[in-house]
Design a protein around this motif. Structure first.
Motif, PDB file in Angstrom:
ATOM      1  N   VAL A  20      -7.642   5.089  -0.761  1.00  0.00           N
ATOM      2  CA  VAL A  20      -7.400   5.707  -2.022  1.00  0.00           C
ATOM      3  C   VAL A  20      -6.182   5.142  -2.638  1.00  0.00           C
ATOM      4  CG1 VAL A  20      -7.269   7.757  -3.416  1.00  0.00           C
ATOM      5  CG2 VAL A  20      -8.757   7.788  -1.196  1.00  0.00           C
ATOM      6  N   LEU A  21      -6.506   4.691  -3.901  1.00  0.00           N
ATOM      7  CA  LEU A  21      -5.398   4.238  -4.768  1.00  0.00           C
ATOM      8  C   LEU A  21      -5.112   5.416  -5.795  1.00  0.00           C
ATOM      9  CD1 LEU A  21      -6.626   0.642  -6.078  1.00  0.00           C
ATOM     10  CD2 LEU A  21      -5.084   1.190  -4.038  1.00  0.00           C
ATOM     11  N   ASN A  22      -3.783   5.906  -5.349  1.00  0.00           N
ATOM     12  CA  ASN A  22      -3.402   7.262  -5.946  1.00  0.00           C
ATOM     13  C   ASN A  22      -2.195   6.750  -7.009  1.00  0.00           C
ATOM     14  OD1 ASN A  22      -4.340   9.362  -3.921  1.00  0.00           O
ATOM     15  ND2 ASN A  22      -3.783   7.666  -2.685  1.00  0.00           N
ATOM     16  N   VAL A  23      -2.345   7.379  -8.167  1.00  0.00           N
ATOM     17  CA  VAL A  23      -1.525   6.703  -9.080  1.00  0.00           C
ATOM     18  C   VAL A  23      -0.624   7.792  -9.368  1.00  0.00           C
ATOM     19  CG1 VAL A  23      -1.359   5.666 -11.456  1.00  0.00           C
ATOM     20  CG2 VAL A  23      -3.237   5.143 -10.247  1.00  0.00           C
ATOM     21  N   THR A  28       3.407   2.577  -0.075  1.00  0.00           N
ATOM     22  CA  THR A  28       3.685   2.069  -1.612  1.00  0.00           C
ATOM     23  C   THR A  28       3.018   0.888  -1.886  1.00  0.00           C
ATOM     24  OG1 THR A  28       5.560   3.690  -1.607  1.00  0.00           O
ATOM     25  CG2 THR A  28       5.601   1.988  -3.347  1.00  0.00           C
ATOM     26  N   MET A  29       2.474   0.478  -3.159  1.00  0.00           N
ATOM     27  CA  MET A  29       1.843  -0.870  -3.324  1.00  0.00           C
ATOM     28  C   MET A  29       1.933  -1.050  -4.800  1.00  0.00           C
ATOM     29  SD  MET A  29      -1.897  -2.294  -2.661  1.00  0.00           S
ATOM     30  CE  MET A  29      -2.765  -1.387  -3.682  1.00  0.00           C
ATOM     31  N   SER A  30       2.427  -2.357  -5.085  1.00  0.00           N
ATOM     32  CA  SER A  30       2.609  -2.628  -6.479  1.00  0.00           C
ATOM     33  C   SER A  30       1.844  -4.149  -6.763  1.00  0.00           C
ATOM     34  CB  SER A  30       4.077  -2.739  -7.063  1.00  0.00           C
ATOM     35  OG  SER A  30       4.601  -3.657  -6.134  1.00  0.00           O
ATOM     36  N   TRP A  31       1.270  -4.573  -5.918  1.00  0.00           N
ATOM     37  CA  TRP A  31       0.507  -5.955  -5.967  1.00  0.00           C
ATOM     38  C   TRP A  31      -1.057  -5.514  -5.945  1.00  0.00           C
ATOM     39  CZ3 TRP A  31       3.203 -10.877  -4.650  1.00  0.00           C
ATOM     40  CH2 TRP A  31       4.680 -10.872  -4.592  1.00  0.00           C
ATOM     41  N   HIS A  32      -1.454  -5.471  -7.086  1.00  0.00           N
ATOM     42  CA  HIS A  32      -2.841  -5.147  -7.311  1.00  0.00           C
ATOM     43  C   HIS A  32      -3.195  -5.678  -8.825  1.00  0.00           C
ATOM     44  CE1 HIS A  32      -1.874  -1.741  -9.877  1.00  0.00           C
ATOM     45  NE2 HIS A  32      -1.020  -1.390  -8.929  1.00  0.00           N
ATOM     46  N   VAL A  33      -4.467  -5.655  -9.032  1.00  0.00           N
ATOM     47  CA  VAL A  33      -5.082  -6.270 -10.268  1.00  0.00           C
ATOM     48  C   VAL A  33      -6.592  -5.694 -10.416  1.00  0.00           C
ATOM     49  CG1 VAL A  33      -6.026  -8.523  -9.178  1.00  0.00           C
ATOM     50  CG2 VAL A  33      -5.481  -8.538 -11.729  1.00  0.00           C
ATOM     51  N   CYS A  46       8.229   6.530   0.519  1.00  0.00           N
ATOM     52  CA  CYS A  46       7.125   5.961   1.078  1.00  0.00           C
ATOM     53  C   CYS A  46       7.142   4.332   1.409  1.00  0.00           C
ATOM     54  CB  CYS A  46       5.772   6.362   0.426  1.00  0.00           C
ATOM     55  SG  CYS A  46       5.253   8.147   0.577  1.00  0.00           S
ATOM     56  N   GLY A  47       7.543   3.811   0.430  1.00  0.00           N
ATOM     57  CA  GLY A  47       7.773   2.447   0.795  1.00  0.00           C
ATOM     58  C   GLY A  47       8.852   1.744   1.415  1.00  0.00           C
ATOM     59  N   ASN A  48       9.839   2.752   1.868  1.00  0.00           N
ATOM     60  CA  ASN A  48      11.030   2.376   2.886  1.00  0.00           C
ATOM     61  C   ASN A  48      10.774   2.971   3.994  1.00  0.00           C
ATOM     62  OD1 ASN A  48      12.314   1.068   0.747  1.00  0.00           O
ATOM     63  ND2 ASN A  48      13.291   2.804   0.288  1.00  0.00           N
ATOM     64  N   ALA A  49       9.553   3.516   4.412  1.00  0.00           N
ATOM     65  CA  ALA A  49       9.497   4.205   5.737  1.00  0.00           C
ATOM     66  C   ALA A  49       8.124   3.531   6.252  1.00  0.00           C
ATOM     67  CB  ALA A  49       9.226   5.469   5.666  1.00  0.00           C
ATOM     68  N   SER A  50       7.746   3.420   7.705  1.00  0.00           N
ATOM     69  CA  SER A  50       6.692   2.917   8.256  1.00  0.00           C
ATOM     70  C   SER A  50       5.865   4.002   8.910  1.00  0.00           C
ATOM     71  CB  SER A  50       7.005   2.053   9.427  1.00  0.00           C
ATOM     72  OG  SER A  50       5.680   1.687  10.014  1.00  0.00           O
ATOM     73  N   GLY A  51       4.523   3.988   8.464  1.00  0.00           N
ATOM     74  CA  GLY A  51       3.386   4.872   9.025  1.00  0.00           C
ATOM     75  C   GLY A  51       3.708   4.951  10.586  1.00  0.00           C
ATOM     76  N   ARG A  52       3.854   3.909  11.093  1.00  0.00           N
ATOM     77  CA  ARG A  52       3.800   3.716  12.429  1.00  0.00           C
ATOM     78  C   ARG A  52       4.816   4.740  13.337  1.00  0.00           C
ATOM     79  NH1 ARG A  52       4.035  -1.544  11.203  1.00  0.00           N
ATOM     80  NH2 ARG A  52       2.173  -2.571  11.985  1.00  0.00           N
ATOM     81  N   THR A  53       5.967   5.191  12.607  1.00  0.00           N
ATOM     82  CA  THR A  53       6.644   6.099  13.162  1.00  0.00           C
ATOM     83  C   THR A  53       7.010   7.479  12.303  1.00  0.00           C
ATOM     84  OG1 THR A  53       8.670   5.160  11.897  1.00  0.00           O
ATOM     85  CG2 THR A  53       8.177   4.227  14.098  1.00  0.00           C
ATOM     86  N   VAL A  54       6.623   7.526  10.871  1.00  0.00           N
ATOM     87  CA  VAL A  54       6.742   8.602  10.275  1.00  0.00           C
ATOM     88  C   VAL A  54       5.457   9.239   9.830  1.00  0.00           C
ATOM     89  CG1 VAL A  54       7.694   9.527   8.001  1.00  0.00           C
ATOM     90  CG2 VAL A  54       9.003   7.977   9.543  1.00  0.00           C
ATOM     91  N   ASP A  55       5.235  10.535   9.803  1.00  0.00           N
ATOM     92  CA  ASP A  55       4.056  11.035   9.057  1.00  0.00           C
ATOM     93  C   ASP A  55       4.568  11.131   7.486  1.00  0.00           C
ATOM     94  OD1 ASP A  55       2.256  12.881   7.480  1.00  0.00           O
ATOM     95  OD2 ASP A  55       1.905  14.144   9.353  1.00  0.00           O
ATOM     96  N   LYS A  56       4.208  10.388   6.819  1.00  0.00           N
ATOM     97  CA  LYS A  56       4.656  10.279   5.584  1.00  0.00           C
ATOM     98  C   LYS A  56       4.488  11.381   4.519  1.00  0.00           C
ATOM     99  CE  LYS A  56       4.835   5.280   5.229  1.00  0.00           C
ATOM    100  NZ  LYS A  56       4.625   4.119   4.569  1.00  0.00           N
ATOM    101  N   GLU A 100       4.797  -8.335 -13.416  1.00  0.00           N
ATOM    102  CA  GLU A 100       4.635  -6.962 -12.622  1.00  0.00           C
ATOM    103  C   GLU A 100       3.019  -6.964 -13.132  1.00  0.00           C
ATOM    104  OE1 GLU A 100       3.689  -3.585 -13.675  1.00  0.00           O
ATOM    105  OE2 GLU A 100       4.144  -3.866 -15.582  1.00  0.00           O
ATOM    106  N   PRO A 101       2.132  -6.371 -11.987  1.00  0.00           N
ATOM    107  CA  PRO A 101       0.734  -6.315 -12.414  1.00  0.00           C
ATOM    108  C   PRO A 101       0.271  -4.955 -12.937  1.00  0.00           C
ATOM    109  CG  PRO A 101       0.735  -6.275  -9.724  1.00  0.00           C
ATOM    110  CD  PRO A 101       2.380  -6.319 -10.628  1.00  0.00           C
ATOM    111  N   GLY A 102       1.093  -3.951 -13.038  1.00  0.00           N
ATOM    112  CA  GLY A 102       0.425  -2.402 -13.460  1.00  0.00           C
ATOM    113  C   GLY A 102       1.349  -1.566 -12.575  1.00  0.00           C
ATOM    114  N   PRO A 103       0.838  -0.342 -12.786  1.00  0.00           N
ATOM    115  CA  PRO A 103       1.617   0.857 -12.096  1.00  0.00           C
ATOM    116  C   PRO A 103       1.728   0.914 -10.509  1.00  0.00           C
ATOM    117  CG  PRO A 103      -0.409   1.759 -12.933  1.00  0.00           C
ATOM    118  CD  PRO A 103      -0.389   0.182 -13.334  1.00  0.00           C
ATOM    119  N   VAL A 104       2.713   1.187  -9.988  1.00  0.00           N
ATOM    120  CA  VAL A 104       2.978   1.162  -8.738  1.00  0.00           C
ATOM    121  C   VAL A 104       1.720   2.457  -8.154  1.00  0.00           C
ATOM    122  CG1 VAL A 104       4.404   2.232  -6.761  1.00  0.00           C
ATOM    123  CG2 VAL A 104       5.364   0.709  -8.731  1.00  0.00           C
ATOM    124  N   VAL A 105       1.295   2.138  -7.101  1.00  0.00           N
ATOM    125  CA  VAL A 105       0.303   3.074  -6.549  1.00  0.00           C
ATOM    126  C   VAL A 105       0.780   3.447  -5.036  1.00  0.00           C
ATOM    127  CG1 VAL A 105      -1.570   2.240  -8.236  1.00  0.00           C
ATOM    128  CG2 VAL A 105      -1.469   1.409  -5.681  1.00  0.00           C
TER     129      VAL A 105
END
Length: 177
Positions: A69-72, A34-39, A84-94, A15-20
């Protein structure tokens, strides 16, 4: 005795670091994923590499605007991060659906997530790896943090809905800054 690890599970040990929470704004509409693949790639200027799936709503916004913006978040936001990771911004205002506060950024159009302890305003600096790998190189152009949070308990994705929470800190002699 060690056992063979399926290649599809390699990411669970690296795992590369904190989830953002990556926030974007496209045509005045804010989104967060939600994103966890960063370095981290460089100290100064701070460069961050990240993978954003071309099938995600955020990919189109990042590709078009070149800003995010990367928000930690910390562990207190775990349920919202997963939602946030389980919903799509196409259909939901997260922001609205999950009770997150969009705050104006100083240098980019994408919003800060107010509940996160740190926010990194970014501009895309290199797109060479986007087509083959969905990999963006971002330059952090403004950074914010809550000085009251001195030991952030960040989330670290281990795969399949499992997370570790950053905890114990050790300090060792180092030539690095």
């Amino acid at each position: 005795m060690k056992r063979e690890l399926p290649l599809a599970d390699v990411y669970t040990v690296l795992e590369p670091g904190p989830v953002v929470l990556l926030s974007t704004s496209r045509q005045g509409v804010a989104n967060v994923m939600t994103m966890s693949w960063h370095v981290m790639m460089e100290f100064e200027p701070p460069l961050v590499g990240c993978v954003v799936s071309e099938t995600s709503h955020s990919f189109a916004a990042l590709e078009e605007t070149g800003e995010c913006v990367l928000n930690v978040p910390t562990v207190e936001l775990a349920d919202k991060v997963v939602s946030c990771g389980n919903a799509s911004g196409r259909t939901v205002d997260k922001f609205k659906a999950f009770g997150l506060t969009a705050k104006p950024a100083a240098k980019v159009a994408a919003p800060l997530v107010g509940e996160c302890y740190a926010n990194l305003e970014c501009q895309v600096r290199d797109r060479q790896m986007v087509t083959p790998y969905n990999f963006f190189v971002l330059e952090v152009v403004k950074a914010w943090h809550d000085p009251a949070v001195t030991r952030p308990e960040t989330l670290h994705h281990r795969g399949y809905g499992r997370f570790m929470v950053a905890g114990r800190e050790i300090v060792l002699p180092s030539a690095m800054r």
